[in-house]
Design a protein around this motif. Structure first.
Motif, short mmCIF file in Angstrom:
data_model
loop_
_atom_site.label_atom_id
_atom_site.label_comp_id
_atom_site.label_asym_id
_atom_site.label_seq_id
_atom_site.Cartn_x
_atom_site.Cartn_y
_atom_site.Cartn_z
N PHE A 35 0.83 -1.19 0.00
CA PHE A 35 0.00 0.00 0.00
C PHE A 35 0.87 1.25 0.00
CE2 PHE A 35 -3.81 -2.32 1.38
CZ PHE A 35 -3.28 -3.41 2.03
N TYR A 37 0.09 5.01 1.52
CA TYR A 37 -0.82 5.87 2.25
C TYR A 37 -0.28 7.29 2.21
CZ TYR A 37 -3.75 2.20 4.33
OH TYR A 37 -4.64 1.18 4.53
N GLN A 39 -0.52 11.08 4.13
CA GLN A 39 -0.92 11.78 5.35
C GLN A 39 -0.61 13.26 5.18
OE1 GLN A 39 1.14 10.78 9.07
NE2 GLN A 39 -0.82 10.85 10.15
N MET A 45 -4.85 10.09 7.54
CA MET A 45 -4.19 9.23 6.58
C MET A 45 -5.23 8.59 5.66
SD MET A 45 -0.89 7.09 7.09
CE MET A 45 -1.18 6.72 8.77
N LEU A 47 -5.72 6.04 2.00
CA LEU A 47 -5.10 5.11 1.06
C LEU A 47 -4.99 5.76 -0.31
CD1 LEU A 47 -4.09 2.19 0.51
CD2 LEU A 47 -6.44 1.67 -0.19
N MET A 89 3.03 13.61 3.77
CA MET A 89 3.92 12.50 4.08
C MET A 89 3.33 11.26 3.41
SD MET A 89 6.57 11.37 5.99
CE MET A 89 6.84 11.86 7.69
N PHE A 91 3.55 7.14 3.10
CA PHE A 91 4.04 5.92 3.74
C PHE A 91 3.80 4.73 2.82
CE2 PHE A 91 5.10 7.41 7.90
CZ PHE A 91 4.23 8.44 8.19
N MET A 95 1.52 -5.76 4.07
CA MET A 95 0.67 -6.61 4.88
C MET A 95 0.70 -8.03 4.32
SD MET A 95 -3.46 -6.53 5.41
CE MET A 95 -3.47 -4.99 6.31
N LYS A 100 -2.11 -6.98 9.74
CA LYS A 100 -1.23 -6.00 10.36
C LYS A 100 -0.37 -5.33 9.31
CE LYS A 100 0.96 -8.17 13.64
NZ LYS A 100 1.53 -8.59 14.93
N LEU A 101 -0.42 -3.98 9.33
CA LEU A 101 0.39 -3.20 8.41
C LEU A 101 1.76 -2.94 9.02
CD1 LEU A 101 -2.05 -0.40 7.19
CD2 LEU A 101 -0.97 -2.12 5.78
N PHE A 103 4.74 -0.33 8.34
CA PHE A 103 4.98 0.91 7.61
C PHE A 103 6.47 1.18 7.42
CE2 PHE A 103 0.88 3.00 7.35
CZ PHE A 103 0.13 2.41 8.35
N GLY A 104 6.79 1.86 6.33
CA GLY A 104 8.11 2.45 6.19
C GLY A 104 8.17 3.73 6.98
N ALA A 105 9.35 4.36 6.98
CA ALA A 105 9.57 5.57 7.77
C ALA A 105 8.90 6.80 7.18
CB ALA A 105 11.06 5.81 7.94
N TYR B 33 -8.00 -0.94 15.19
CA TYR B 33 -6.58 -0.85 15.53
C TYR B 33 -6.31 0.46 16.29
CZ TYR B 33 -6.48 -3.76 11.26
OH TYR B 33 -6.71 -4.71 10.29
N TYR B 35 -2.88 2.88 16.85
CA TYR B 35 -1.49 3.15 16.52
C TYR B 35 -1.01 4.35 17.33
CZ TYR B 35 -2.00 0.42 12.17
OH TYR B 35 -2.20 -0.58 11.24
N GLN B 41 7.26 10.32 12.33
CA GLN B 41 7.61 8.90 12.30
C GLN B 41 6.45 8.08 11.75
OE1 GLN B 41 9.13 7.39 16.02
NE2 GLN B 41 10.36 9.22 16.42
N ALA B 42 6.74 6.84 11.46
CA ALA B 42 5.69 5.94 11.00
C ALA B 42 4.78 5.56 12.16
CB ALA B 42 6.31 4.68 10.40
N PRO B 43 3.52 5.28 11.88
CA PRO B 43 2.64 4.77 12.94
C PRO B 43 3.14 3.43 13.45
CG PRO B 43 1.38 5.48 11.02
CD PRO B 43 2.81 5.48 10.62
N LEU B 45 1.94 0.12 15.58
CA LEU B 45 0.76 -0.59 16.06
C LEU B 45 0.91 -0.95 17.53
CD1 LEU B 45 -1.97 -1.92 15.27
CD2 LEU B 45 -0.68 -4.01 14.79
N GLU B 102 -7.88 -2.83 3.13
CA GLU B 102 -7.64 -1.40 3.34
C GLU B 102 -8.00 -1.03 4.76
OE1 GLU B 102 -9.76 1.14 0.71
OE2 GLU B 102 -9.22 2.98 1.77
N GLN B 103 -7.15 -0.25 5.38
CA GLN B 103 -7.45 0.29 6.70
C GLN B 103 -7.91 1.74 6.55
OE1 GLN B 103 -4.52 -0.35 9.78
NE2 GLN B 103 -4.29 -2.52 9.25
N PHE B 105 -8.50 5.24 8.45
CA PHE B 105 -7.96 5.90 9.63
C PHE B 105 -8.85 7.06 10.09
CE2 PHE B 105 -3.72 4.17 10.35
CZ PHE B 105 -3.54 3.41 9.21
#
Lengths: 113, 114
Positions: A35, A37, A39, A45, A47, A89, A91, A95, A100-101, A103-105, B33, B35, B41-43, B45, B102-103, B105
């Protein structure tokens, strides 16, 4: 454990131009989902685009497309005709199972007028 | 519109004073979920509920707890907030029977600890 790497902390692009954000990942799984995403500043955030690993065809959503290279474990995002509203931003996320996702930085993208 | 709602959007609490953040959803999704996202920074979990089944991440501190009284609501309780717990807390939902994974948020709750 899966890991996702985004090697570009920040990028800039002129309005109407094209930009590519890089993402690589590491996994031993064969079936998984990838994915991107977005933000925006102070906003939630959302998709941008999704790719199933079993599909060879690269996903596209309007101005957004991906270059999915499964063997290389690479998943880059191309944004065409960049708009000021694309500033955010971004990301990359992975998955495989358990919903559970990982994420990259993140990459901060700034679109300049 | 169907959505994920988080209240409050901004929360200030004192060091060590318990705080509860809430999340509700009108999407009728079975997975929810929580986070933690620190600045730029990244989220990360913390835990998730698959229906009523609670799943804690191995590195989530014991200071963080969660409750899901029904499908629509989920709460994050921080029993004794420390300065290091100041962050944005994101709630997300998904439905696992659609194949999309897909999540969705919520807008997040920004927690400040003084």
């Amino acid at each position: 454990a899966q890991t996702v790497t985004q090697s570009q902390p920040e990028m800039s692009v002129q309005e109407a131009e094209t930009v590519t954000l890089s993402c690589t990942y590491d996994t031993s799984e064969n079936n998984y989902y990838l994915f991107w995403y977005k933000q925006p500043p102070s906003r939630q955030m959302i998709l941008v685009i999704r790719q199933e690993a079993y599909k060879q065809q690269n996903a596209t959503e309007n101005r957004f497309s991906v270059n999915f290279q499964k063997a290389a474990k690479s998943f880059s995002l191309k944004i065409s005709d960049s708009q000021l509203g694309d500033t955010a931003m971004y990301f990359c996320a992975f998955m495989s199972y358990g919903n559970k996702l990982v994420f990259g930085a993140g990459t901060i993208l700034r679109v300049k007028s | 519109d169907a959505m994920v709602i988080q209240n409050p959007r901004y929360q200030v609490t004192q060091f060590g004073k318990p705080v509860t953040l809430s999340c509700s959803q009108t999407l009728n999704h079975n997975v929810m979920y929580w986070y933690q996202q620190k600045s730029s920074q990244a989220p990360k979990l913390l835990f998730h509920y698959y229906d009523k089944d609670f799943n804690n991440e191995a590195d989530t501190p014991d200071n963080f707890q969660s409750r899901r009284p029904n499908t629509s609501f989920c709460f994050l309780d921080i029993r004794s907030p420390g300065l290091g717990d100041a962050a944005m807390y994101l709630c997300a939902t998904s439905r696992d029977d659609t194949g999309s994974y897909e999540q969705y948020f919520g807008p997040g709750t920004r927690l400040t600890v003084t």
